[in-house]
Enzyme design. Structure first.
Site, PDB file in Angstrom:
ATOM      1  CG  HIS A  39      -1.930  -1.070   1.262  1.00  0.00           C
ATOM      2  ND1 HIS A  39      -2.145  -1.899   2.335  1.00  0.00           N
ATOM      3  CD2 HIS A  39      -2.834  -1.448   0.314  1.00  0.00           C
ATOM      4  CE1 HIS A  39      -3.133  -2.736   2.060  1.00  0.00           C
ATOM      5  NE2 HIS A  39      -3.563  -2.484   0.842  1.00  0.00           N
TER       6      HIS A  39
ATOM      7  CG  PHE B 287       5.169   0.330   7.480  1.00  0.00           C
ATOM      8  CD1 PHE B 287       6.346   0.902   7.039  1.00  0.00           C
ATOM      9  CD2 PHE B 287       4.285   1.107   8.214  1.00  0.00           C
ATOM     10  CE1 PHE B 287       6.640   2.234   7.329  1.00  0.00           C
ATOM     11  CE2 PHE B 287       4.565   2.435   8.509  1.00  0.00           C
ATOM     12  CZ  PHE B 287       5.747   3.006   8.071  1.00  0.00           C
ATOM     13  CG  HIS B 288       0.277  -2.727   5.022  1.00  0.00           C
ATOM     14  ND1 HIS B 288      -0.790  -1.866   4.880  1.00  0.00           N
ATOM     15  CD2 HIS B 288       0.651  -2.647   6.317  1.00  0.00           C
ATOM     16  CE1 HIS B 288      -1.045  -1.296   6.037  1.00  0.00           C
ATOM     17  NE2 HIS B 288      -0.188  -1.734   6.926  1.00  0.00           N
ATOM     18  N   PRO B 289       4.031  -5.031   2.738  1.00  0.00           N
ATOM     19  CG  PRO B 289       6.297  -5.595   3.035  1.00  0.00           C
ATOM     20  CD  PRO B 289       5.187  -4.763   3.618  1.00  0.00           C
TER      21      PRO B 289
ATOM     22  CG  MET C 123      -2.716  -5.211  -1.018  1.00  0.00           C
ATOM     23  SD  MET C 123      -1.853  -5.746   0.462  1.00  0.00           S
ATOM     24  CE  MET C 123      -0.204  -5.189   0.110  1.00  0.00           C
TER      25      MET C 123
END
Ligand SMILES: Cc1cc2nc3c(=O)[nH]c(=O)nc-3n(C[C@H](O)[C@H](O)[C@H](O)COP(=O)(O)OP(=O)(O)OC[C@H]3O[C@@H](n4cnc5c(N)ncnc54)[C@H](O)[C@@H]3O)c2cc1C
Length: 547
Positions: free
Chosen positions: A297, A471-473, A512
């Site tokens: 994101h 911080f959402h890999p 995602m």
């Protein structure tokens, strides 16, 4: 060489749950290898310590992404936890599962047993929800305590009223039947302290005596016999340390996270033959999907200057900070118990969007250059906004055959046009929210992007100038059927074409989701633990509409 039943690589969110569940069988012997140290540091446990661990090299991999075509030439900082609990020990504590459509899409991609009715029982089994929640959706007996933000701040209230004035309803539980609306955040915090995956799952598991957790154990590669993974090689003490090998009689489970799991596979000769050969690595097993498909994101943070009230920017200084420290010490409440975000707002970018594709967060604070980690001095409030289900994809590829060299991380933020459109829509909504009537007593002026930025092109330019990771890999070892070129693991999370090896962490997400990733990563690990133990999956939830 020591032999265990299972060797788990990484004691992060997923690794901690696995260690707990696999260790329930007293006869099983489990070894957990973690590159980082134990989680003793007080900043890990103090919720506001987030701002310190954000850059703390001792517990953080502190990666840098490659500049992308839409990040204005910037290389964006990418923190990742490197300690027991992994990223759940340095994250923003937000508990957000995502929408039912997210998981139904995973199932539609050919992954049996991963639709929303199948995964919901695992979300429930994991959590101990404290506070509001419909029992159809929420669990009360799990290890992971989930509470609701209890900071009574007039700015948060005014922000929520502002959302309501724009037609966005208050939602008592965004992890319940529907996500859309505005709410206080739900957090993995208990008694004013962080509830990391290590605290909830790993530490209790260690007490049983059959789980051997080794810290400062940096895994360099997997050991194969033919196509079967039989063990793991690591350096005790990290770089320059002593080489050690451990064997797994049943399985090796890779839970190194979205950046490191593909790195370990590639270093072990599993991946794209061209990539491996370019670094002089012998190809053990050609699997072109390894490392490909990275999603994250991307959020610009809109900032307004504040008047007539103190924001966190001032409260964290001088006498105010001492007062807050005393408050935390005596009541476990106040500023030091806060998360980086206080209010969540889920909404849609256009009238035709079926479910909310925008996630916005509100904080009565602002950061230098819009990057979390350093608060500004003047009073400020921030709305971060991002597209929940981006289409853009990048990759993680080894930079060299040296296991201590950080891999190439290319997120390719905003390369797909739809992502640019939704991000601009998010910034427009952020502006309307900040300028809403209920916030007017406190709103001084818009600082970023600023009143001169008006057209869509200008907003997009501002987004490329200042957007950052949230911080959402995920999605670098995607789950999918064997005939899908991009798939790395099957729907049992076994690596395609190999034996004795699973990947279990955020990297297996095929797409995602509309959420921060910790909750769903814990769910993935809990579900995987039943598969590994050969247990029947928990019964899928039957919703009234299916009855
Ligand atoms: C700063 C930050 C804020 C975040 N905020 C939130 C939030 O508020 N809410 C939310 O839901 N999500 C948040 N996230 C994301 C969430 O925490 C992660 O998606 C989740 O923890 C990922 O779990 P994982 O098991 O895939 O990986 P991790 O938890 O990162 O675990 C991987 C583990 O493997 C270890 N490891 C890696 N390579 C090796 C190796 N070679 N040898 C040995 N060990 C190795 C690592 O040190 C680490 O401990 C945040 C993340 C960060 C970094």
């Amino acid at each position: 060489m020591e032999t265990f039943d299972y060797v788990i690589i990484g004691a992060g969110s997923a690794g901690s749950v696995l260690a707990n569940r696999l260790g329930e069988d007293p006869a099983s012997r489990i070894c957990v290898l973690e590159a980082g140290p134990t989680d003793w540091h007080p900043y890990i446990h103090l919720p506001a310590g987030f701002i310190k661990t954000f850059h703390m090299k001792s517990v953080n991999w502190g990666y840098q992404q490659e500049p992308g075509p839409w990040t204005g030439g910037r290389s964006i900082y990418a923190p990742r936890g490197k300690t027991l609990g992994g990223s759940s020990s340095i994250n923003g504590h937000i508990y957000n599962r995502g929408q039912r459509q997210d998981f139904n899409t995973w199932a539609q991609l050919g992954n049996r047993g991963w639709g929303y009715p199948d995964v919901l029982p695992y979300f429930k089994r994991l959590e101990r929800r404290v506070g509001e929640g419909d029992e159809t959706y929420r669990g009360r007996d799990g290890n992971l305590t989930v509470t609701t933000m209890d900071w009574n701040d007039p700015l948060c209230e005014a922000f929520m009223e502002g959302a309501v004035s724009l037609g966005i309803p208050r939602n008592p539980d965004y992890n319940g039947a529907i996500q859309e609306g505005v709410s206080y955040c739900q957090r993995t915090i208990e008694g004013g302290l962080r509830m990391s995956a290590a605290k909830a799952f790993l530490h209790p598991a260690r007490k049983r005596g059959n789980v051997d957790v080794r810290t400062h154990a940096h895994v360099t590669n997997l050991i194969f016999e033919g196509k079967r993974a039989v063990g793991v090689r690591y350096l005790k003490g990290g770089k320059g340390g002593t080489p050690v090998e451990v064997r797994a009689s049943k399985e090796v489970i890779l839970s190194g996270g979205t950046y490191n799991s593909p790195q370990v596979l590639q270093l072990s000769g599993v991946g794209s033959p061209e990539l491996l050969q370019s670094h002089g690595i012998e190809v053990r097993h050609a699997l072109p999907g390894v490392g490909e498909g990275l999603q994250d994101h991307y959020a610009p943070r809109s900032v307004a200057r504040v008047k007539n009230i103190k924001t966190i920017n001032e409260l964290r200084r001088g006498v105010s900070l001492w007062v807050e420290a005393l408050k935390w010490a005596t009541t476990r409440r106040g500023l030091l118990s806060l998360s980086p975000t206080m209010v969540y707002c889920f909404w849609h970018s256009g009238e035709t969007t079926e479910s909310s594709d925008l996630q916005l967060t509100f904080t009565p604070a602002s950061y230098k250059e819009g990057v979390q980690g350093q608060l500004e001095d003047e009073p400020g409030m921030t709305v971060a906004s991002w597209q929940q289900r981006p289409e853009s994809r990048g990759y993680v590829r080894i930079r060299s055959a040296d296991p201590f060299t950080q891999p190439i991380i290319q997120t390719n933020y905003l390369v797909e046009e739809i992502d640019r459109r939704v991000v601009v829509a998010g910034m427009k909504l952020a502006r309307r929210l900040l300028a809403s009537k209920p916030l007017a007593p406190y709103y001084a002026y818009e600082d970023f992007p600023g009143p001169k930025v008006q057209s869509d092109d200008e907003l997009l330019a501002a987004a490329t100038e200042r957007g950052t990771t949230t911080f959402h890999p995920g999605c670098t070892c995607r789950m999918g059927p064997a005939d899908a070129k991009w798939a790395v693991v099957d729907d049992q999370l076994r690596v395609h074409g190999l034996q004795g090896l699973r990947v279990v962490d955020a990297s297996i997400m095929p797409r995602m989701i509309s959420a921060n990733l910790n909750a769903s990563t814990l769910m993935i690990a809990d579900k995987a633990s039943d598969m590994i133990r050969g247990k029947t999956a928990l019964e899928a939830v039957k919703f009234p509409e299916q009855a």
